[in-house]
Design an enzyme around this catalytic site. Structure first.
Site, PDB file in Angstrom:
ATOM      1  N   ASP A   1     120.968  -2.370  23.321  1.00  0.00           N
ATOM      2  CA  ASP A   1     122.401  -2.110  23.275  1.00  0.00           C
ATOM      3  C   ASP A   1     122.718  -0.805  22.544  1.00  0.00           C
ATOM      4  OD1 ASP A   1     122.591  -4.601  24.411  1.00  0.00           O
ATOM      5  OD2 ASP A   1     123.824  -5.477  22.822  1.00  0.00           O
TER       6      ASP A   1
ATOM      7  N   HIS B   1     132.971   0.232  22.641  1.00  0.00           N
ATOM      8  CA  HIS B   1     132.338  -0.788  21.795  1.00  0.00           C
ATOM      9  C   HIS B   1     133.345  -1.531  20.909  1.00  0.00           C
ATOM     10  CE1 HIS B   1     129.304  -2.636  19.099  1.00  0.00           C
ATOM     11  NE2 HIS B   1     128.467  -2.419  20.103  1.00  0.00           N
TER      12      HIS B   1
ATOM     13  N   HIS C   1     118.462  -2.908  19.789  1.00  0.00           N
ATOM     14  CA  HIS C   1     119.413  -1.799  19.849  1.00  0.00           C
ATOM     15  C   HIS C   1     118.665  -0.467  19.874  1.00  0.00           C
ATOM     16  CE1 HIS C   1     121.880  -5.128  18.410  1.00  0.00           C
ATOM     17  NE2 HIS C   1     122.949  -4.441  18.786  1.00  0.00           N
TER      18      HIS C   1
END
Length: 216
Positions: A28, A83, A174
């Site tokens: 992510d 986000h 991530h």
């Protein structure tokens, strides 16, 4: 878009039942010019694939990197444009966050975006509805306790992930949003361990589309 059968789009998908040893690594908050290429090298070394849930603002900054991810056989997913915590937005703001990101990514990679992950895994019913309308499945993961985003240490990320491992599992990490050196090293170790155990590293859509059951 390839039809994915047997899975509702109005639910989180953490894993896909399969008798085969296969797992989907996901990342992510990228793309990131430092950490995304390092991860691509790790997967290239074992002929594995992953799924990268990209933030639209990051994709706008690094369009060539978005294209590299797709051209090397990895999957590109939608992680919204800015986000935000989606339940805090209006219905129209939610729609714009998802729709604009899918349109941007499709323009860059010339492919439909099939998978979506909400920032912070924060959703409400309208978020699921927007994702479904755009033809995307909402993806979670089985290793949420790894918390790589918090930089808890390489050992914690590795051990926690291995404790949650299962065939067909989706793993969350991530590649953006900060210093992801711990994540890169943890993924390096996990990829080595899992491939030695005979796991295939596939994309989320490959997992959901039954690619696993077709003979890997």
């Amino acid at each position: 878009m390839t039809e994915i059968t047997g899975l509702s789009q109005k639910q989180w998908i953490h894993s896909v039942p399969t008798p085969k040893k296969a797992v989907a690594f996901t990342f992510d908050d990228g793309p990131d010019p430092t950490f995304t290429p390092e991860l691509l090298d790790i997967f290239e070394a074992v002929n594995g694939k992953a799924t990268f849930f990209m933030v639209g603002q990051q994709a706008e900054k690094h369009p060539e990197l978005v294209q590299t991810v797709a051209l090397t056989g990895h999957e590109v997913g939608n992680h919204t444009h800015t986000h935000p915590s989606l339940p805090e937005l209006t219905d129209e703001e939610q729609r714009t966050e998802l729709e604009s990101t899918s349109e941007l990514l499709k323009k860059l990679i010339q492919q439909e975006v099939r998978v979506f992950r909400a920032p912070y895994l924060a959703v409400n019913e309208t978020v699921f509805q927007h994702a479904e309308r755009l033809g995307m499945h909402s993806i979670s993961a089985v290793n949420l306790d790894a918390r790589d985003w918090a930089n808890p240490g390489v050992e914690h990320i590795v051990v926690s992930t291995l404790q949650s491992m299962q065939p067909g599992g989706i793993l969350l990490f991530h590649d953006g949003g900060g210093d992801r050196s711990q994540t890169v090293e943890a993924v390096r170790l996990l990829v080595q361990d899992l491939t030695e155990q005979g796991y295939a590293l596939v994309t989320v859509s490959e997992l959901m589309n039954g690619w696993v059951s077709d003979g890997i």
